[in-house]
Each structure stands twice: as C-alpha cells, then as structure tokens.
Design a protein around this motif. Structure first.
Motif, PDB file in Angstrom:
ATOM      1  N   ILE A   1      67.681  67.811  18.234  1.00 51.86           N
ATOM      2  CA  ILE A   1      67.489  69.264  18.309  1.00 51.86           C
ATOM      3  C   ILE A   1      66.195  69.689  17.616  1.00 51.86           C
ATOM      4  O   ILE A   1      65.468  70.541  18.112  1.00 51.86           O
ATOM      5  N   VAL A   2      65.899  69.105  16.479  1.00 55.38           N
ATOM      6  CA  VAL A   2      64.742  69.540  15.688  1.00 55.38           C
ATOM      7  C   VAL A   2      63.454  68.789  16.038  1.00 55.38           C
ATOM      8  O   VAL A   2      62.394  69.124  15.517  1.00 55.38           O
ATOM      9  N   ASP A   3      63.524  67.801  16.920  1.00 60.80           N
ATOM     10  CA  ASP A   3      62.345  67.026  17.314  1.00 60.80           C
ATOM     11  C   ASP A   3      61.534  67.809  18.345  1.00 60.80           C
ATOM     12  O   ASP A   3      61.860  67.807  19.534  1.00 60.80           O
ATOM     13  N   GLU A   4      60.477  68.447  17.903  1.00 65.13           N
ATOM     14  CA  GLU A   4      59.658  69.282  18.776  1.00 65.13           C
ATOM     15  C   GLU A   4      58.739  68.462  19.673  1.00 65.13           C
ATOM     16  O   GLU A   4      58.143  68.990  20.604  1.00 65.13           O
ATOM     17  N   GLU A   5      58.605  67.176  19.416  1.00 63.59           N
ATOM     18  CA  GLU A   5      57.720  66.300  20.197  1.00 63.59           C
ATOM     19  C   GLU A   5      58.375  65.832  21.497  1.00 63.59           C
ATOM     20  O   GLU A   5      57.688  65.405  22.414  1.00 63.59           O
ATOM     21  N   ASN A   6      59.694  65.871  21.574  1.00 60.76           N
ATOM     22  CA  ASN A   6      60.411  65.364  22.745  1.00 60.76           C
ATOM     23  C   ASN A   6      61.320  66.429  23.332  1.00 60.76           C
ATOM     24  O   ASN A   6      61.790  67.318  22.619  1.00 60.76           O
ATOM     25  N   ASP A   7      61.591  66.294  24.616  1.00 59.76           N
ATOM     26  CA  ASP A   7      62.520  67.205  25.277  1.00 59.76           C
ATOM     27  C   ASP A   7      63.954  66.837  24.906  1.00 59.76           C
ATOM     28  O   ASP A   7      64.307  65.655  24.871  1.00 59.76           O
ATOM     29  N   PHE A   8      64.747  67.844  24.632  1.00 58.06           N
ATOM     30  CA  PHE A   8      66.149  67.636  24.305  1.00 58.06           C
ATOM     31  C   PHE A   8      66.912  67.377  25.605  1.00 58.06           C
ATOM     32  O   PHE A   8      66.858  68.175  26.531  1.00 58.06           O
TER      33      PHE A   8
ATOM     34  N   TYR B   1      75.232  80.210  16.690  1.00 53.60           N
ATOM     35  CA  TYR B   1      74.713  79.329  17.732  1.00 53.60           C
ATOM     36  C   TYR B   1      74.554  77.949  17.113  1.00 53.60           C
ATOM     37  O   TYR B   1      74.538  77.807  15.892  1.00 53.60           O
ATOM     38  N   ILE B   2      74.417  76.922  17.937  1.00 55.83           N
ATOM     39  CA  ILE B   2      74.272  75.555  17.433  1.00 55.83           C
ATOM     40  C   ILE B   2      73.208  75.539  16.335  1.00 55.83           C
ATOM     41  O   ILE B   2      72.089  75.999  16.550  1.00 55.83           O
ATOM     42  N   PRO B   3      73.548  75.049  15.151  1.00 57.14           N
ATOM     43  CA  PRO B   3      72.584  75.066  14.048  1.00 57.14           C
ATOM     44  C   PRO B   3      71.550  73.945  14.171  1.00 57.14           C
ATOM     45  O   PRO B   3      71.790  72.922  14.814  1.00 57.14           O
ATOM     46  N   ALA B   4      70.414  74.165  13.551  1.00 56.27           N
ATOM     47  CA  ALA B   4      69.397  73.112  13.418  1.00 56.27           C
ATOM     48  C   ALA B   4      69.524  72.566  12.007  1.00 56.27           C
ATOM     49  O   ALA B   4      69.363  73.306  11.035  1.00 56.27           O
ATOM     50  N   VAL B   5      69.855  71.301  11.892  1.00 58.37           N
ATOM     51  CA  VAL B   5      69.978  70.646  10.594  1.00 58.37           C
ATOM     52  C   VAL B   5      68.886  69.580  10.518  1.00 58.37           C
ATOM     53  O   VAL B   5      68.839  68.671  11.340  1.00 58.37           O
ATOM     54  N   TYR B   6      68.000  69.740   9.551  1.00 57.93           N
ATOM     55  CA  TYR B   6      66.853  68.852   9.394  1.00 57.93           C
ATOM     56  C   TYR B   6      67.189  67.684   8.470  1.00 57.93           C
ATOM     57  O   TYR B   6      68.104  67.787   7.651  1.00 57.93           O
ATOM     58  N   PRO B   7      66.438  66.585   8.589  1.00 56.42           N
ATOM     59  CA  PRO B   7      66.710  65.412   7.738  1.00 56.42           C
ATOM     60  C   PRO B   7      66.657  65.712   6.236  1.00 56.42           C
ATOM     61  O   PRO B   7      67.357  65.069   5.457  1.00 56.42           O
ATOM     62  N   ASP B   8      65.848  66.701   5.829  1.00 52.18           N
ATOM     63  CA  ASP B   8      65.781  67.053   4.405  1.00 52.18           C
ATOM     64  C   ASP B   8      66.922  67.982   3.991  1.00 52.18           C
ATOM     65  O   ASP B   8      66.952  68.506   2.894  1.00 52.18           O
ATOM     66  N   ARG B   9      67.881  68.169   4.908  1.00 49.46           N
ATOM     67  CA  ARG B   9      69.095  68.965   4.704  1.00 49.46           C
ATOM     68  C   ARG B   9      68.825  70.472   4.623  1.00 49.46           C
ATOM     69  O   ARG B   9      69.596  71.221   4.035  1.00 49.46           O
ATOM     70  N   GLU B  10      67.757  70.897   5.289  1.00 49.60           N
ATOM     71  CA  GLU B  10      67.583  72.327   5.533  1.00 49.60           C
ATOM     72  C   GLU B  10      68.409  72.634   6.777  1.00 49.60           C
ATOM     73  O   GLU B  10      68.531  71.812   7.682  1.00 49.60           O
ATOM     74  N   ILE B  11      69.001  73.824   6.812  1.00 47.96           N
ATOM     75  CA  ILE B  11      69.768  74.249   7.972  1.00 47.96           C
ATOM     76  C   ILE B  11      69.279  75.645   8.388  1.00 47.96           C
ATOM     77  O   ILE B  11      68.997  76.485   7.526  1.00 47.96           O
TER      78      ILE B  11
END
Length: 93
Positions: free
Chosen positions: A43-50, A78-88
């Motif tokens: 979801i958070v990978d802006e380089e690739n299509d989901f 809505y579906i949350p964006a959870v980043y590897p550094d644990r930001e949501i």
C-alpha cells in the motif's frame, strides 16, 4: 485508540496529529499485525502499482477496518497506511 481489522486487535495508536482529512500517528503493533505486513508494504510503496488481486478480498473492504477510540466507541476508517517505521495514516469513513 486501538486499530482493528474485523475482530482482530492490530495495535495501539498514540501521538495523534490531524492534517486536513488525514490522521497521522504512531502504532505499537500487536502480533496480529504480522500477517498484514506485506499488504501494508504494498500500500505504501509509491514506486509500484498496487495489485488488488494479490490480497484477500476482506482486507480490501473498508468496512472491515475500524478504530476504537478512548471512549470505547467504534469508528470506521478507510484502509490504513501502516509504514515500516510504524507510522500509521488513515481517514475516517
């Protein structure tokens, strides 16, 4: 606050900030969040299509995601964006 998918507790949310329609915070994950790690990375990978077809249909249904607030009220998100550094990040439905 607490993040849930269906009846699964996924983590505690703290240090909440509001930026327009978006809410940003930190999440302290429970072990239940582990199975969603690849989903959230995609979801958070802006380089690739989901690719929705790679994931469980229930995970893609916004009505399955919610937060229990500090007064124990359930609030849809809505579906949350959870980043590897644990930001949501999320938006209310």
């Amino acid at each position: 606050m607490k993040l849930y998918f269906l009846n699964e507790f996924l983590g505690d949310i703290r240090n909440i900030n509001v930026d327009g329609m978006w809410i940003n915070a930190e999440i302290t994950p429970s072990k239940n969040i582990d199975k969603f790690n690849d989903f959230f990375l995609a979801i958070v990978d802006e380089e690739n299509d989901f690719e929705e077809t790679n994931y469980n249909e229930e995970w893609l249904d916004d009505s399955n995601w919610y937060i229990i607030d500090d007064e124990n009220r359930r609030k849809g998100i809505y579906i949350p964006a959870v980043y590897p550094d644990r930001e949501i990040n999320w938006r209310w439905r």
